[in-house]
Enzyme design. Structure first.
Site, mmCIF file in Angstrom:
data_model
loop_
_atom_site.group_PDB
_atom_site.id
_atom_site.type_symbol
_atom_site.label_atom_id
_atom_site.label_comp_id
_atom_site.label_asym_id
_atom_site.label_seq_id
_atom_site.Cartn_x
_atom_site.Cartn_y
_atom_site.Cartn_z
ATOM 1 C CG ASP A 124 52.782 66.723 35.184
ATOM 2 O OD1 ASP A 124 52.068 65.711 35.181
ATOM 3 O OD2 ASP A 124 54.013 66.694 35.034
ATOM 4 C CG ASN A 147 60.191 59.419 41.339
ATOM 5 O OD1 ASN A 147 60.263 59.647 42.534
ATOM 6 N ND2 ASN A 147 59.085 59.601 40.646
ATOM 7 C CG HIS A 191 58.698 56.055 44.337
ATOM 8 N ND1 HIS A 191 58.491 56.174 42.981
ATOM 9 C CD2 HIS A 191 57.475 56.062 44.900
ATOM 10 C CE1 HIS A 191 57.202 56.243 42.741
ATOM 11 N NE2 HIS A 191 56.564 56.181 43.891
ATOM 12 C CG ASP A 207 56.424 59.151 47.845
ATOM 13 O OD1 ASP A 207 56.118 59.261 46.642
ATOM 14 O OD2 ASP A 207 56.307 58.091 48.489
ATOM 15 C CD GLU A 224 54.158 63.698 37.044
ATOM 16 O OE1 GLU A 224 53.576 63.360 36.021
ATOM 17 O OE2 GLU A 224 55.063 64.540 37.047
HETATM 18 P P1 GH3 Z 1 57.121 65.870 32.243
HETATM 19 O O1 GH3 Z 1 57.978 67.050 32.526
HETATM 20 O O2 GH3 Z 1 56.788 65.766 30.800
HETATM 21 O O3 GH3 Z 1 55.916 65.852 33.098
HETATM 22 O O4 GH3 Z 1 58.009 64.583 32.580
HETATM 23 P P2 GH3 Z 1 57.829 63.576 33.767
HETATM 24 O O5 GH3 Z 1 59.068 62.768 33.894
HETATM 25 O O6 GH3 Z 1 57.424 64.289 34.985
HETATM 26 O O7 GH3 Z 1 56.582 62.740 33.276
HETATM 27 P P3 GH3 Z 1 56.314 61.209 33.190
HETATM 28 O O8 GH3 Z 1 54.836 61.114 32.945
HETATM 29 O O9 GH3 Z 1 57.244 60.540 32.200
HETATM 30 O O10 GH3 Z 1 56.644 60.656 34.622
HETATM 31 C C1 GH3 Z 1 55.862 60.901 35.730
HETATM 32 C C2 GH3 Z 1 56.566 60.320 36.907
HETATM 33 O O11 GH3 Z 1 55.854 60.650 38.114
HETATM 34 C C3 GH3 Z 1 56.679 58.843 36.847
HETATM 35 C C4 GH3 Z 1 56.218 58.368 38.178
HETATM 36 O O12 GH3 Z 1 57.143 57.495 38.750
HETATM 37 C C5 GH3 Z 1 56.153 59.634 39.028
HETATM 38 N N1 GH3 Z 1 55.137 59.551 40.040
HETATM 39 C C6 GH3 Z 1 53.800 59.494 39.881
HETATM 40 N N2 GH3 Z 1 53.202 59.369 41.080
HETATM 41 C C7 GH3 Z 1 54.185 59.358 42.014
HETATM 42 C C8 GH3 Z 1 54.202 59.246 43.438
HETATM 43 O O13 GH3 Z 1 53.171 59.116 44.102
HETATM 44 N N3 GH3 Z 1 55.402 59.291 44.063
HETATM 45 C C9 GH3 Z 1 56.555 59.432 43.376
HETATM 46 N N4 GH3 Z 1 57.695 59.491 44.048
HETATM 47 N N5 GH3 Z 1 56.559 59.513 42.032
HETATM 48 C C10 GH3 Z 1 55.417 59.469 41.355
HETATM 49 MG MG MG Z 2 55.562 65.334 35.057
#
Ligand code: GH3
Ligand code: MG
Length: 309
Positions: free
Chosen positions: A178, A186, A191, A195, A222
């Site tokens: 992850d 982001n 965003h 990506d 992610e």
């Molecule tokens: P951690 O280190 O604990 O994993 O923190 P984090 O910020 O990565 O975790 P959190 O679960 O708070 O946020 C995950 C983020 O991943 C939020 C979401 O916008 C982003 N995300 C998920 N799928 C996608 C995607 O397909 N594209 C983009 N650009 N961002 C994505």
């Molecule tokens: Mg994360």
């Protein structure tokens, strides 16, 4: 058996007939549209179908060792060959014969003597259907953003590798990863840039698929997966750390990460000796818990279930 995504090689057609003149005629007829492989009796047909995984089989009904009906029944009872479409080409031209052939699962039934251009066109039509089916299967199994395997493909591979490792008594290893502080990335860079990061990570992961059965997949959001059949815990944890290090080495700037100036990932993993039957849900859960621990311990690291990390 999987066909590679993207590339469309010339389709392969297996021609099964115990009379050489018939085989020669069909080869002449089809050689411009496909790669033709030959079998001169039923048992050879079964071997070739297994080994070569043709896209289509043209099957004679009346053969000395084994009838075409017996051949198709065996093909349809075998997971490795049941998906291969079969066209009967037969001198038996009564409607009952044709009906029997179609009931046994043939996609078409052509009677001899045949009209060459009709055979050619029917084969082309069936190959076109096969091609479309492969395209659809690939579309359904590939993540559109990163173009690597999606969660569905991963689930299917997990079932298969679980059974395979259970049979061979080998370990199966799974890493879940992850992106660290990806929300902050982001929020700061947008965003679309996020990506791009996911695509970069996917490409890096793909580079680690070196052994048969290795699979990199996007699990969702992610989160990514790396499945390693026949790899023990120590080797898998080392490989996971190489993946972690390779992502950091991309040096993709992450201005808001408290962990590193660059984008990093955390990984959790688990290794198990699969037992017969279905996948144990604990396998994924333990790897996921290890990932959670890796996050809690400060991120940009690997934690492997039951290994001193
Ligand atoms: P951690 O280190 O604990 O994993 O923190 P984090 O910020 O990565 O975790 P959190 O679960 O708070 O946020 C995950 C983020 O991943 C939020 C979401 O916008 C982003 N995300 C998920 N799928 C996608 C995607 O397909 N594209 C983009 N650009 N961002 C994505
Ligand atoms: Mg994360």
């Amino acid at each position: 058996m999987d066909k590679p995504a993207g590339l469309t090689p010339l389709p392969t057609v297996l021609v099964v007939d115990d009379e050489k003149p018939n085989r020669d005629l069909l080869v002449e007829l089809l050689k411009h549209d496909c790669r033709v492989i030959l079998a001169k009796n039923g048992s050879q047909a079964l071997d070739r179908a297994h080994e070569m995984q043709p896209d289509l089989i043209l099957l004679d009904v009346l053969m000395a060792d084994m009838s075409g009906y017996q051949v198709i029944q065996t093909l349809k009872h075998d997971d490795a060959t049941r998906h291969i479409p079969v066209i009967f080409i037969s001198a038996l031209d009564a409607p009952e014969d044709e009906e029997r052939g179609l009931d046994l699962g043939a996609v078409d039934y052509i009677t001899k003597p045949f009209h060459p251009s009709i055979v050619r066109k029917r084969v082309r039509n069936h190959l076109q259907s096969v091609h479309h089916r492969h395209l659809l299967e690939n579309l359904a199994m590939i993540d559109s953003l990163t173009e690597i395997a999606n969660r569905r493909r991963y689930n299917e591979a997990l079932e298969n590798e679980w059974r395979r490792c259970a049979r061979s008594g080998s370990p199966l290893s799974l890493a879940i990863m992850d992106v660290d502080h990806f929300k902050a990335y982001n929020d700061r860079l947008g965003h679309a840039a996020g990506d791009g990061i996911l695509r970069n990570i996917a490409t890096t992961l793909t580079g680690f698929m070196r052994r048969p059965g290795d699979l990199a997949a996007r699990y969702g959001g992610e989160e990514f997966i790396f499945l390693m059949p026949q790899v023990d815990a120590e080797a898998a944890a080392l490989l996971a750390n190489e993946i972690r290090s390779a992502v950091e080495a991309l040096r993709l700037p992450h201005p808001d990460s408290p962990v590193s100036p660059y984008v990093t990932i955390s990984l959790g993993g688990m290794t198990t000796p699969p037992t017969d039957g279905h996948v144990d849900p604990e396998f994924f859960l333990n790897a996921d818990t290890a990932l959670y621990t890796a996050k809690a311990k400060g991120r940009n690291r690997v934690v492997w279930h039951r290994l001193a990390n």
